[in-house]
Scaffold this active site. Structure first.
Site, mmCIF file in Angstrom:
data_model
loop_
_atom_site.group_PDB
_atom_site.id
_atom_site.type_symbol
_atom_site.label_atom_id
_atom_site.label_comp_id
_atom_site.label_asym_id
_atom_site.label_seq_id
_atom_site.Cartn_x
_atom_site.Cartn_y
_atom_site.Cartn_z
ATOM 1 N N CYS A 161 -4.108 7.350 7.848
ATOM 2 C CA CYS A 161 -4.304 6.069 7.656
ATOM 3 C C CYS A 161 -3.660 4.581 8.248
ATOM 4 O O CYS A 161 -2.114 5.153 8.502
ATOM 5 C CB CYS A 161 -4.850 5.181 6.801
ATOM 6 S SG CYS A 161 -5.667 6.440 5.536
ATOM 7 N N HIS B 10 -5.970 -1.247 4.143
ATOM 8 C CA HIS B 10 -5.698 0.121 4.638
ATOM 9 C C HIS B 10 -6.851 1.472 5.002
ATOM 10 O O HIS B 10 -7.766 1.007 4.764
ATOM 11 C CB HIS B 10 -5.023 0.486 3.274
ATOM 12 C CG HIS B 10 -4.814 2.272 3.306
ATOM 13 N ND1 HIS B 10 -3.965 2.562 2.667
ATOM 14 C CD2 HIS B 10 -4.801 3.183 3.683
ATOM 15 C CE1 HIS B 10 -3.802 3.462 2.304
ATOM 16 N NE2 HIS B 10 -4.798 4.464 3.533
ATOM 17 N N THR C 143 0.973 -0.929 0.180
ATOM 18 C CA THR C 143 -0.260 0.466 0.046
ATOM 19 C C THR C 143 1.309 1.418 -0.081
ATOM 20 O O THR C 143 1.891 1.748 0.330
ATOM 21 C CB THR C 143 -0.931 0.093 1.582
ATOM 22 O OG1 THR C 143 -2.101 0.728 0.842
ATOM 23 C CG2 THR C 143 -0.192 0.283 2.017
#
Lengths: 161, 204
Positions: A29, A46, A23
């Site tokens: 996040c 995520h 990711t």
């Protein structure tokens, strides 16, 4: 043949060795990598927000720490992972802007990390390593072959946890 | 029940938001042009309603280094506003303003950083004052908060705010400049109640 599978924002994916989950540009996040060392099945989520029950519009399971982790586990079990052998590595939850305000919404990175740890603890999933907080973005790659998590940041050397 | 659902914005609302973006970006460009004392051309802003996972792609990928300048908004309209540009474009702007010749590999000096912050301030101020005039609503912005990092990481902050109300984010892209064209991105994130106020005040 090793494939690299991308996980976007508010997204999750699962794979088996030797594939790699990645990711890009995690900010506030949190990237959650779950792994079953016996079957080498891994999953990555995520997540953007700590708690789906606080938000009305919560149809996207991958957006929240609680529903995201549960969905990730479900998909990994479907692939053949052993629920009791799952371990975790987490990264992200940075504070990207140096707000002077103590407003709760500005502490979202910390809250995401806290929620993630709490949920994993409740599920009795051991957190082997974490690279969280601070003020910089991270790109992460999880290697399902050996369970390493690579962390890339701007202006710092790469790091495995 | 709120009038606006960001996951299902109809074409009228889209037009209004585009027009707000257009006027805001126009004013911001004029302000910038006066600041660097040069003519700046502006393209028609693109208004995009994007899914989170596609958000960073439009900037050139989640790992593209960018500068983000964030303001929190209070008053009749509360929420956040962000002005973002690629790091290479930030160098172009700073060079125009301070007369240097720094590039992507170079560190910004204290002076450069403060210039950038001021550029952000002026651009956002012009943008918000046009929105305020148009809607006759009071909008008070905070001091600018600046951060340089990967696009995905910077965008996570407004994305999370959007995430609280829906699954999409509204991005206004405006290009300025002729030869070494600079792209700037405005991200306006009013709270849901404020969307209603904006649309109401425009008679929609």
């Amino acid at each position: 043949m090793q494939n690299t599978i991308k996980v976007g924002m508010a997204d999750l994916n699962v794979c088996v060795a030797p594939d790699v989950l990645t990711t890009l540009g995690l900010g506030s996040c949190v990237g959650i990598a779950l792994y079953d060392p016996s079957s080498k099945i891994s999953g990555m989520a995520h997540i953007m927000l700590p708690d789906s029950t606080q938000i009305k519009n919560n149809s996207n399971l991958a957006k929240f720490a609680d529903t995201g982790i549960n969905e990730l586990i479900a998909q990994m079990i479907k692939l053949g992972a052993n629920r009791n052998k799952l371990v975790a590595k987490i990264a992200g939850g940075a504070q990207m802007f140096a707000f002077t305000s103590t407003n709760e919404t500005m502490r979202i990175g910390d809250r995401n990390v806290e929620a993630t740890i709490k949920i994993l603890n409740n599920l009795k999933i051991n957190i082997l390593a974490q690279e969280t907080g601070a003020t910089y973005g991270r790109t992460i790659e999880f290697y399902s072959e050996d369970g390493r998590l690579l962390i890339k940041t701007i202006g710092k050397p790469n790091k495995y946890i | 029940m709120s009038k606006v659902n960001l996951d299902d914005v109809d074409s009228l609302h889209m037009d209004v938001l585009r027009e707000i973006g257009n006027i805001g970006a126009g004013n911001a460009t004029t302000a910038l042009s006066q600041m660097i004392n040069a003519r700046i051309d502006m393209g028609v802003p693109q208004v995009n309603l994007l899914e989170f996972k596609d958000l960073a792609e439009i900037i050139g990928g989640a790992e593209t280094p960018v500068v983000g300048i964030l303001f929190s908004l209070e008053g009749d309209v509360s929420g956040m506003m962000m002005f973002m540009l690629e790091l290479k474009d930030a160098h172009v702007l700073v060079n125009l303003l301070c007369g240097g010749d720094s590039g992507v590999g170079d560190e910004f000096t204290e002076m450069d950083l403060s210039a950038l912050q001021e550029i952000g301030n002026i651009i956002a101020g012009a943008y918000l004052s046009s929105l305020s005039t148009l809607t006759n609503l009071l909008i008070i912005s905070s001091v600018p908060y600046m951060s340089m990092d990967m696009a995905g990481a910077i965008l996570s902050v407004p994305a999370i705010e959007f995430g609280k109300v829906g699954d999409k984010a509204l991005l206004i892209e405006s290009c300025f400049g002729e030869e070494d064209s600079i792209s700037g991105y405005f991200i306006l994130i009013p709270e849901l109640a404020s969307y209603d106020k904006i649309l109401n005040s425009l008679g929609i």
